[in-house]
Design an enzyme around this catalytic site. Structure first.
Site, PDB file in Angstrom:
ATOM      1  N   CYS A   1     143.903  44.331  80.016  1.00  0.00           N
ATOM      2  CA  CYS A   1     145.093  43.898  80.898  1.00  0.00           C
ATOM      3  C   CYS A   1     144.919  43.824  82.163  1.00  0.00           C
ATOM      4  O   CYS A   1     143.928  44.449  82.866  1.00  0.00           O
ATOM      5  CB  CYS A   1     146.232  44.625  80.441  1.00  0.00           C
TER       6      CYS A   1
ATOM      7  N   ARG B   1     138.426  40.946  82.257  1.00  0.00           N
ATOM      8  CA  ARG B   1     138.876  42.414  81.715  1.00  0.00           C
ATOM      9  C   ARG B   1     139.133  42.022  80.265  1.00  0.00           C
ATOM     10  O   ARG B   1     139.098  42.922  79.503  1.00  0.00           O
ATOM     11  CB  ARG B   1     139.830  42.699  82.490  1.00  0.00           C
TER      12      ARG B   1
ATOM     13  N   TRP C   1     146.435  42.121  76.907  1.00  0.00           N
ATOM     14  CA  TRP C   1     145.339  42.249  75.899  1.00  0.00           C
ATOM     15  C   TRP C   1     146.392  43.091  74.832  1.00  0.00           C
ATOM     16  O   TRP C   1     146.682  44.292  74.827  1.00  0.00           O
ATOM     17  CB  TRP C   1     144.198  43.078  76.207  1.00  0.00           C
TER      18      TRP C   1
ATOM     19  N   ASN D   1     150.604  48.018  82.125  1.00  0.00           N
ATOM     20  CA  ASN D   1     149.178  48.268  81.439  1.00  0.00           C
ATOM     21  C   ASN D   1     149.045  49.584  80.696  1.00  0.00           C
ATOM     22  O   ASN D   1     149.592  50.631  81.477  1.00  0.00           O
ATOM     23  CB  ASN D   1     147.782  48.198  82.521  1.00  0.00           C
ATOM     24  N   GLY D   2     148.549  49.796  79.398  1.00  0.00           N
ATOM     25  CA  GLY D   2     148.563  51.291  78.907  1.00  0.00           C
ATOM     26  C   GLY D   2     149.535  51.089  77.662  1.00  0.00           C
ATOM     27  O   GLY D   2     149.784  50.090  77.035  1.00  0.00           O
TER      28      GLY D   2
ATOM     29  N   GLU E   1     121.463  50.798  72.110  1.00  0.00           N
ATOM     30  CA  GLU E   1     122.219  49.996  73.242  1.00  0.00           C
ATOM     31  C   GLU E   1     122.049  48.388  72.687  1.00  0.00           C
ATOM     32  O   GLU E   1     122.663  47.404  73.004  1.00  0.00           O
ATOM     33  CB  GLU E   1     121.700  50.128  74.579  1.00  0.00           C
TER      34      GLU E   1
ATOM     35  N   LYS F   1     124.631  45.304  72.317  1.00  0.00           N
ATOM     36  CA  LYS F   1     124.629  44.208  73.002  1.00  0.00           C
ATOM     37  C   LYS F   1     124.829  42.868  72.117  1.00  0.00           C
ATOM     38  O   LYS F   1     125.503  41.850  72.498  1.00  0.00           O
ATOM     39  CB  LYS F   1     123.439  43.950  73.804  1.00  0.00           C
TER      40      LYS F   1
ATOM     41  N   GLU G   1     128.104  42.549  70.242  1.00  0.00           N
ATOM     42  CA  GLU G   1     129.168  42.323  71.300  1.00  0.00           C
ATOM     43  C   GLU G   1     129.290  40.913  71.643  1.00  0.00           C
ATOM     44  O   GLU G   1     130.375  40.501  71.911  1.00  0.00           O
ATOM     45  CB  GLU G   1     128.919  43.067  72.656  1.00  0.00           C
TER      46      GLU G   1
ATOM     47  N   HIS H   1     115.188  56.986  54.328  1.00  0.00           N
ATOM     48  CA  HIS H   1     116.352  57.725  53.930  1.00  0.00           C
ATOM     49  C   HIS H   1     117.592  56.842  53.731  1.00  0.00           C
ATOM     50  O   HIS H   1     118.698  57.206  53.753  1.00  0.00           O
ATOM     51  CB  HIS H   1     116.689  58.961  54.840  1.00  0.00           C
TER      52      HIS H   1
ATOM     53  N   LYS I   1     136.793  44.513  79.485  1.00  0.00           N
ATOM     54  CA  LYS I   1     135.895  45.196  80.259  1.00  0.00           C
ATOM     55  C   LYS I   1     136.406  46.637  80.509  1.00  0.00           C
ATOM     56  O   LYS I   1     135.292  47.656  80.314  1.00  0.00           O
ATOM     57  CB  LYS I   1     135.857  44.597  81.615  1.00  0.00           C
TER      58      LYS I   1
END
Length: 605
Positions: free
Chosen positions: A2, A27, A75, A101-102, A482, A486, A489, A505, A600
């Site tokens: 947001c 964001r 968002w 926001n929140g 990581e 990436k 995402e 395993h 973001k």
């Protein structure tokens, strides 16, 4: 997540707010809205739209004038993306407007109570309870109406409030979600991110949790939600508006990948102490005697920051010989962990506002722990809450997918590990060795980036895969974690990371030609073990892309990375995998800077 933008002054407000929203698009959001007024106008004027800021801009009428306004990119948390669920929200009498926001945790309870009193809700959002509570408050001042409402709210918020009866002010408040004031010349700004402010001012005030502010065109004042005045001194932002431009690149992600050599040079600059083969980290607020008393290091982060913490924990164990581990902050804060006074806790966050990390820091501080912060944004909440720490100096990172902040954070951990090691048992010789390795990093990163065309061709070969496996041992495993993050995402290809030692395993059952494996193969004491893992994959007809320091016979393709010191190799091995994710996404036509469903800065749970 947001975005909030607000302005009060003499200028036409709508263009300013729309420009600010565009700077917050990175964001992550699904709808946007704007409301304006002025001392001469009658009431509030509002426009909202599902979709991008450009969709909102197309709906704003020509005669949409005002000198005060607030705007928002949403968002979705409560309610699907729609015009009605977009912010701002207006009260039934059209006098109160709120952007938020929140998450309001007790929104359902408050909603039931208001509906029983005859209030009709137009949206599915938790935010709408705020606007109705403020409108129904019997307090005379807008500030008191907002304060009275916040007393019954449970949850997180960054809010901005306008009222038609008080057109000369905007009231804002913060609890767990960023609110930043911008100080202009007879004009004031407010935003959830400095990116929306730097075009107009570099003088900012960052609110603390539990703090409110009243903005007027020529003044501002800050105070607690209980009404006690606070003292807020403006600080100067070091980033300029040009830092948020693409600089000739097609995407922010591409630009930021290519900024990494310069960014790493910044995080090293002024910190290396050749005389004693160590580093200067005065911001830690941790002297040598205190450093020697540390018996354990616990690193807390989320997502990419967590993976950087995994690399950092390994470097701390290797160089300082202190037991260290990394854990997702979102798990740590809920498992009632034992807080040891001899443990140094390190909180990692690019934005410095990640809610789960911030909540973990606050809980640790409550229990008397020593907490360091490793963040990118100066003056952010974690930076203020921590006992000390380091800024990673990566510069603004606009793409939702983190690249240069990840790399700079791993370099910051190398500096911390070297510092702790030299206060303990790390020799002068090893200190010099690590410093020489650190100084090589910018040139080696540039060398790696020059081979982008080679990686672009490889990405085209693997882009058709529906799933990919990433493997590595010890130093290579966090890199694999990581890299898999990436890829998923930004390309939306399913990817999993496993320690190479775990193949037998379970994961070997998945190996087939349609499932490519990316193997992280540093030239260290585990080289032969990693080669044996690739043998197992090839025996089952699996395709392998190796990221290594030399050509790998068992791999179908090898990306050769410059060799550094063993401890620092993970920093470099992540660079080509960022490019692999980028070019895979490009080949698939993805929205690279704004991946679906992601934001973001994650400032809610």
């Amino acid at each position: 997540m947001c975005g909030i933008v607000g302005y009060i002054g003499k200028r036409d407000v709508a263009p300013l707010l729309l420009e600010g929203l565009q700077r917050l698009e990175y964001r992550g959001y699904d709808s946007a809205g704007i409301v304006v007024t002025s001392p001469k106008s009658a009431g509030l004027k509002m426009v909202k739209a599902k979709g991008r800021v450009r969709d909102l801009e197309a709906k704003v009428p020509a005669r949409f004038k005002g000198t005060t306004g607030i705007a928002h990119t949403r968002w979705a948390t409560h309610g699907a993306p729609s015009d009605l669920n977009a912010h701002p929200h207006l009260s039934a009498d059209q006098k109160v407007a709120v952007v938020h926001n929140g998450i309001i945790d007790n929104a359902a309870e408050l909603r039931r109570k208001l509906e029983a009193e005859g209030v009709e809700f137009l949206s599915e959002t938790d935010t709408e309870v705020l606007v109705h509570l403020i409108a129904r408050s019997g307090a005379e001042k807008l500030e008191d109406k907002v304060r009275e409402t916040l007393r019954v709210i449970e949850g997180t918020y960054g809010i901005a409030v306008m009222h038609a009866d008080f057109p000369d002010r905007i009231v804002v408040a913060r609890n767990g979600s960023p609110v930043v004031l911008g100080i202009g010349e007879k004009e004031m700004f407010v935003a959830s991110d400095i990116a929306a402010l730097v075009t107009h001012t570099r003088q900012i005030v960052t609110l603390d949790d539990g703090e409110m502010a009243t903005l007027k065109a020529d003044d501002f004042r800050t105070y607690t939600t209980e009404g006690t005045r606070t003292t807020a001194e403006p600080t100067t932002v070091e980033w300029e508006a040009a830092s948020y431009d693409m600089g000739g690149h097609d995407t922010y992600m591409h630009k930021e990948i290519h900024e990494q050599a310069e960014a790493v040079d910044r995080v090293l600059r002024g910190r290396i102490d050749d005389r004693f083969s160590t580093v200067h980290l005065g911001g830690l607020n941790l002297d040598a005697r205190e450093a020697r008393l540390i018996r354990r290091v616990k690193i807390l982060g989320c997502g990419t920051s967590y993976h950087a913490g995994m690399i950092g924990a390994q470097m701390i164990e290797e160089l300082a010989r202190i037991p260290a581990d990394a854990e997702p902050a979102s798990e740590f804060r809920y498992r009632n962990a034992v807080v040891d006074p001899d443990t140094l806790y390190v909180a990692v966050s690019q934005s410095g506002e990640t809610y789960d990390v911030l909540a973990a820091v606050q809980e640790l501080k409550r229990k008397g722990a020593r907490v360091l912060g490793i963040v990118n944004v100066v003056g952010s909440a974690i930076a203020r809450e921590a006992d000390g720490g380091m800024y990673v100096h990566a510069g603004p990172e606009v793409c939702v997918v983190s690249t240069k902040c990840f790399t700079n954070t791993t370099v910051a951990f190398a500096l911390l590990a070297l510092h702790l090691g030299r206060t303990r048992d790390l020799s002068v010789r090893d200190g010099k060795r690590i410093i020489e390795g650190l100084r090589k990093l910018p040139a080696q990163i540039s060398e790696m980036l020059e081979r982008e065309e080679e990686i672009k061709k490889l990405a085209a070969e693997y882009a058709e895969a529906r799933s990919m496996l990433f493997i590595g041992r010890v130093r290579g495993y966090p890199v694999a974690r990581e890299a898999s993050l990436k890829l998923k995402e930004v390309s939306y290809i399913h990817a999993e990371a496993y320690p190479a030692s775990e193949l037998k395993h379970g994961p070997l059952a998945l190996i087939e030609p349609a499932l490519p494996t990316v193997a992280i193969v540093p030239d260290d004491d585990l080289l032969e073990k990693n080669r044996a893992a690739m043998e197992e994959i090839k025996a089952r007809s699996g395709r392998i892309l190796a990221v290594a320091h030399q050509e790998q016979e068992k791999a179908d393709h090898t990306v050769v990375v410059p060799k550094n010191e063993d401890e620092l190799d993970p920093i470099l091995m992540g660079i080509p995998l960022q490019l692999l994710a980028y070019h895979t996404a490009l080949a698939l036509g993805r929205d690279i800077d704004k991946p679906r469903n992601l934001a973001k800065s994650v400032t809610v749970e």
